[in-house]
Design a protein around this motif. Structure first.
Motif, mmCIF file in Angstrom:
data_model
loop_
_atom_site.group_PDB
_atom_site.id
_atom_site.type_symbol
_atom_site.label_atom_id
_atom_site.label_comp_id
_atom_site.label_asym_id
_atom_site.label_seq_id
_atom_site.Cartn_x
_atom_site.Cartn_y
_atom_site.Cartn_z
ATOM 1 N N GLY A 180 35.357 39.146 37.761
ATOM 2 C CA GLY A 180 36.464 38.786 38.652
ATOM 3 C C GLY A 180 35.971 38.099 39.914
ATOM 4 N N ALA A 181 34.904 38.623 40.480
ATOM 5 C CA ALA A 181 34.356 38.042 41.707
ATOM 6 C C ALA A 181 33.763 36.653 41.457
ATOM 7 C CB ALA A 181 33.292 38.970 42.293
ATOM 8 N N ILE A 182 33.025 36.491 40.370
ATOM 9 C CA ILE A 182 32.378 35.202 40.078
ATOM 10 C C ILE A 182 33.412 34.123 39.781
ATOM 11 C CG2 ILE A 182 30.927 33.993 38.396
ATOM 12 C CD1 ILE A 182 29.246 36.608 38.264
ATOM 13 N N VAL A 183 34.402 34.454 38.941
ATOM 14 C CA VAL A 183 35.441 33.473 38.609
ATOM 15 C C VAL A 183 36.220 33.084 39.865
ATOM 16 C CG1 VAL A 183 37.599 33.131 37.329
ATOM 17 C CG2 VAL A 183 35.628 34.144 36.197
ATOM 18 N N SER A 184 36.521 34.060 40.695
ATOM 19 C CA SER A 184 37.248 33.787 41.929
ATOM 20 C C SER A 184 36.417 32.948 42.895
ATOM 21 C CB SER A 184 37.650 35.109 42.584
ATOM 22 O OG SER A 184 38.479 34.904 43.685
ATOM 23 N N ALA A 185 35.152 33.284 43.040
ATOM 24 C CA ALA A 185 34.278 32.524 43.944
ATOM 25 C C ALA A 185 34.089 31.095 43.438
ATOM 26 C CB ALA A 185 32.931 33.228 44.078
ATOM 27 N N ALA A 186 33.990 30.936 42.122
ATOM 28 C CA ALA A 186 33.827 29.597 41.549
ATOM 29 C C ALA A 186 35.080 28.746 41.748
ATOM 30 C CB ALA A 186 33.499 29.692 40.059
ATOM 31 N N SER A 187 36.217 29.395 41.938
ATOM 32 C CA SER A 187 37.484 28.690 42.177
ATOM 33 C C SER A 187 37.731 28.460 43.662
ATOM 34 C CB SER A 187 38.644 29.496 41.590
ATOM 35 O OG SER A 187 38.463 29.697 40.220
ATOM 36 N N ASN A 188 36.717 28.697 44.490
ATOM 37 C CA ASN A 188 36.806 28.502 45.942
ATOM 38 C C ASN A 188 37.928 29.324 46.575
ATOM 39 O OD1 ASN A 188 34.639 26.667 46.050
ATOM 40 N ND2 ASN A 188 35.999 25.020 45.391
ATOM 41 N N GLN A 189 38.019 30.573 46.175
ATOM 42 C CA GLN A 189 39.024 31.475 46.750
ATOM 43 C C GLN A 189 38.506 32.054 48.069
ATOM 44 O OE1 GLN A 189 42.048 32.131 45.344
ATOM 45 N NE2 GLN A 189 41.658 30.816 43.592
ATOM 46 N N SER A 190 39.417 32.623 48.843
ATOM 47 C CA SER A 190 39.029 33.273 50.099
ATOM 48 C C SER A 190 38.288 34.575 49.792
ATOM 49 C CB SER A 190 40.273 33.584 50.931
ATOM 50 O OG SER A 190 41.050 34.585 50.302
ATOM 51 N N LYS A 191 37.614 35.126 50.793
ATOM 52 C CA LYS A 191 36.864 36.369 50.608
ATOM 53 C C LYS A 191 37.777 37.506 50.170
ATOM 54 C CE LYS A 191 33.288 35.155 53.895
ATOM 55 N NZ LYS A 191 32.702 35.411 55.206
ATOM 56 N N ASP A 192 38.969 37.575 50.768
ATOM 57 C CA ASP A 192 39.913 38.626 50.381
ATOM 58 C C ASP A 192 40.331 38.485 48.919
ATOM 59 O OD1 ASP A 192 39.870 39.786 52.891
ATOM 60 O OD2 ASP A 192 41.636 38.687 53.602
ATOM 61 N N LYS A 193 40.575 37.266 48.477
ATOM 62 C CA LYS A 193 40.981 37.017 47.092
ATOM 63 C C LYS A 193 39.843 37.358 46.128
ATOM 64 C CE LYS A 193 44.068 35.410 44.201
ATOM 65 N NZ LYS A 193 45.208 36.184 43.821
ATOM 66 N N ILE A 194 38.610 37.078 46.527
ATOM 67 C CA ILE A 194 37.456 37.421 45.690
ATOM 68 C C ILE A 194 37.378 38.932 45.502
ATOM 69 C CG2 ILE A 194 34.924 37.440 45.589
ATOM 70 C CD1 ILE A 194 35.019 34.678 47.004
ATOM 71 N N VAL A 195 37.562 39.679 46.579
ATOM 72 C CA VAL A 195 37.531 41.144 46.494
ATOM 73 C C VAL A 195 38.677 41.653 45.626
ATOM 74 C CG1 VAL A 195 37.748 43.288 47.818
ATOM 75 C CG2 VAL A 195 36.304 41.438 48.670
ATOM 76 N N LEU A 196 39.880 41.120 45.841
ATOM 77 C CA LEU A 196 41.030 41.548 45.036
ATOM 78 C C LEU A 196 40.837 41.222 43.559
ATOM 79 C CD1 LEU A 196 43.997 40.578 47.383
ATOM 80 C CD2 LEU A 196 43.111 42.868 46.889
ATOM 81 N N ASN A 197 40.284 40.068 43.244
ATOM 82 C CA ASN A 197 40.040 39.715 41.848
ATOM 83 C C ASN A 197 38.933 40.572 41.234
ATOM 84 O OD1 ASN A 197 42.083 37.830 41.748
ATOM 85 N ND2 ASN A 197 40.759 36.116 42.212
ATOM 86 N N ALA A 198 37.959 40.967 42.045
ATOM 87 C CA ALA A 198 36.925 41.883 41.555
ATOM 88 C C ALA A 198 37.542 43.242 41.227
ATOM 89 C CB ALA A 198 35.813 42.034 42.592
ATOM 90 N N ILE A 199 38.427 43.712 42.075
ATOM 91 C CA ILE A 199 39.109 44.990 41.825
ATOM 92 C C ILE A 199 39.977 44.889 40.570
ATOM 93 C CG2 ILE A 199 40.877 46.569 42.711
ATOM 94 C CD1 ILE A 199 39.731 45.906 45.558
ATOM 95 N N THR A 200 40.714 43.778 40.447
ATOM 96 C CA THR A 200 41.566 43.580 39.272
ATOM 97 C C THR A 200 40.733 43.504 37.995
ATOM 98 O OG1 THR A 200 43.213 42.420 40.597
ATOM 99 C CG2 THR A 200 43.297 42.071 38.219
#
Length: 143
Positions: free
Chosen positions: A108-128
C-alpha cells in the motif's frame, strides 16, 4: 469439531519457473490477478458497448487499451504484494498472518508513494493494504 466451508471454487495454478521462488511467486501473482482485471474490464466494456447498441473501431481500441491498463496495474500491485509477503516470510523465518499484514502495508505504501500521493495518503494506504491483506489471510484459512 467439523469445519464449515462457505464456498468452493476451482483452483487455477499457472506453472511459472524462473529458477527463483521469489520471481516465480511474483510473476504468478501478476498473471493471475492481471487476467482477472482484464476480464473485469472486458465485461464492463462489453456492457457499455451493448448499452450503446453499436461498436466502432475507436470503441474497440479504447476497450483494448483499458483492458491492458487495468491488467498491468492490478497485476503489478498483486505481484508486488506477493513478492513483499514472500520477502517478509524469508526475513522473519516464520509463515503466519503477520507476513500478510506487513506485506500489505508495504505494498500500500509503495503503490501510493509511486503515485506521488501525500504523506498522509501513503500512511492511510499502508493501513488499508495491511487490513485488506490480513483479512484476506484470515478468510483464506477459514474456508
Amino acid at each position: 469439531m467439523g469445519r464449515t466451508v462457505f464456498s468452493t471454487s476451482p483452483r487455477v495454478d499457472v506453472i511459472v519457473d524462473l529458477g527463483n521462488p521469489f520471481l516465480n511467486l511474483t510473476v504468478d501473482g501478476f498473471l493471475k490477478i492481471g487476467s482477472v482485471a482484464v476480464a473485469k474490464a472486458a465485461a464492463e466494456e462489453a456492457y457499455f458497448i451493448a448499452k450503446r447498441g453499436s461498436v466502432s473501431r475507436h470503441d474497440f481500441e479504447k476497450s483494448l487499451k483499458k483492458m491492458c491498463r487495468e491488467g498491468a496495474y492490478w497485476g503489478t500491485v498483486a505481484g508486488l504484494y506477493v513478492g513483499m509477503e514472500y520477502g517478509v516470510e524469508r526475513v522473519r523465518g516464520v509463515r503466519d498472518w503477520k507476513n500478510a499484514m506487513i506485506g500489505g502495508a508495504l505494498t500500500g505504501a509503495i503503490v501510493s508513494a509511486a503515485s506521488n500521493q501525500s504523506k498522509d495518503k501513503i500512511v492511510l494506504n499502508a493501513i488499508t493494504g495491511s487490513a485488506v491483506a490480513t483479512a484476506a489471510e484470515f478468510i483464506n484459512h477459514f474456508t
